[in-house]
Each structure stands twice: as structure tokens, then as C-alpha cells.
Scaffold this motif. Structure first.
Motif, short mmCIF file in Angstrom:
data_model
loop_
_atom_site.label_atom_id
_atom_site.label_comp_id
_atom_site.label_asym_id
_atom_site.label_seq_id
_atom_site.Cartn_x
_atom_site.Cartn_y
_atom_site.Cartn_z
N GLU A 89 3.42 4.72 6.56
CA GLU A 89 3.32 3.32 6.12
C GLU A 89 1.90 2.78 6.15
OE1 GLU A 89 5.39 4.57 8.42
OE2 GLU A 89 5.70 3.17 10.11
N ASP A 90 0.96 3.55 6.69
CA ASP A 90 -0.45 3.17 6.65
C ASP A 90 -1.11 3.55 5.31
OD1 ASP A 90 -0.70 4.18 10.07
OD2 ASP A 90 -0.56 2.12 9.30
N THR A 91 -0.37 4.25 4.47
CA THR A 91 -0.90 4.65 3.17
C THR A 91 -1.23 3.44 2.32
OG1 THR A 91 0.31 6.75 3.17
CG2 THR A 91 -0.35 5.86 1.03
N ALA A 92 -2.48 3.37 1.87
CA ALA A 92 -2.94 2.24 1.08
C ALA A 92 -4.39 2.47 0.68
CB ALA A 92 -2.84 0.94 1.89
N VAL A 93 -4.88 1.61 -0.18
CA VAL A 93 -6.31 1.52 -0.42
C VAL A 93 -6.88 0.55 0.61
CG1 VAL A 93 -8.13 0.89 -2.03
CG2 VAL A 93 -6.04 2.01 -2.87
N TYR A 94 -7.89 0.98 1.32
CA TYR A 94 -8.50 0.16 2.37
C TYR A 94 -9.79 -0.45 1.86
CZ TYR A 94 -5.15 1.69 5.83
OH TYR A 94 -3.98 1.90 6.54
N TYR A 95 -9.91 -1.76 2.07
CA TYR A 95 -11.06 -2.51 1.60
C TYR A 95 -11.83 -3.11 2.77
CZ TYR A 95 -8.70 -2.39 -2.93
OH TYR A 95 -8.09 -1.99 -4.10
N CYS A 96 -13.13 -3.07 2.65
CA CYS A 96 -14.02 -3.73 3.58
C CYS A 96 -14.42 -5.07 2.96
CB CYS A 96 -15.23 -2.85 3.81
SG CYS A 96 -16.53 -3.58 4.78
N ALA A 97 -14.58 -6.08 3.80
CA ALA A 97 -14.95 -7.40 3.29
C ALA A 97 -15.91 -8.09 4.25
CB ALA A 97 -13.70 -8.26 3.10
#
Length: 128
Positions: A89-97
Motif C-alpha cells: 500500500e506504500d506503492t505510489a509516486v512520491y513527491y518532494c515539496a
């Protein structure tokens, strides 16, 4: 202007670890907070973790608390997201901001609205 570049994503198995990096360039000295968000297919972008310069505090989403750690290396203008015990469930695109402003309530950094600059994202896929 602040430019953000993420790296470190990949395909791992459940239980594995990954460390994401976000390197900032430009007027990095004006940022007050750095955050990590993620977005899975068909879902809204959600908060993962934030590091606040004023007060030197950190915040985490309940879903990652105890597994993920946000840290920063000011000399390298880099913020990291150490992810342990990864789950499918941690599968995703990760973004820094990056957020420039200071907020009255630091918990508001758990939302997308305070952030002024975003990276392009890095894919994290966790297989079961």
C-alpha cells in the motif's frame, strides 16, 4: 525560485527499505518547510512527512509513523525519506515539496496548499 529533484525510487519487495532523496537548488534559504507526499493511481495526493525549519519539528502521516523518517542535510540542500518496512500500500509516486511561508499551525504542513514548489516525482513500487 526553488528547483526540486527526487531520486531513489524503485521496485522492492514487502518488508524492504528504500531511501528517497530530494535535492533543492535555487533560493533554498527561503524555504521554511520541506515535505514528502505520495499519489497512488486513482487516488488524491496524500501527505507523508514534513520537516519544519522553524522549531525544527517533523510530522508524519499515521500510516507511515514508526516506519518512515524524514531528515535533511543542510550542507547538501537535500532532504531524505528513509522508508523501512515497506508495504504494497506504500506503492505510489512520491513527491518532494518546498514551502516558503511560516504557518500559525505547523500541522497545516500536512496539506498541499502551503507548498510552493514541487518535484517531478519518483516511483516507488512494493510487491507482495
Amino acid at each position: 525560485q526553488v528547483q526540486l529533484v527526487e531520486s531513489g525510487g524503485g521496485l522492492v519487495q514487502a518488508g524492504d527499505s528504500l531511501r528517497l532523496s530530494c535535492t533543492a537548488s535555487g533560493r533554498t534559504f527561503i524555504t521554511n518547510a520541506m515535505g514528502w507526499f505520495r499519489q497512488a493511481p486513482g487516488k488524491e495526493r496524500e501527505f507523508v512527512a514534513a520537516s519544519i525549519r522553524s522549531g525544527s519539528s517533523t510530522y508524519y502521516a499515521d500510516s507511515v509513523k514508526g516506519r518512515f523518517t524524514i531528515s535533511k542535510d543542510n550542507a547538501k540542500n537535500t532532504v531524505y525519506l528513509q522508508m523501512n518496512g515497506l508495504k504494497p500500500e506504500d506503492t505510489a509516486v512520491y513527491y518532494c515539496a518546498a514551502a516558503l511561508g511560516r504557518l500559525r499551525d505547523n500541522s497545516d504542513y500536512g496539506h498541499t496548499f502551503p507548498y510552493d514548489y514541487w518535484g517531478q516525482g519518483t516511483q516507488v513500487t512494493v510487491s507482495s
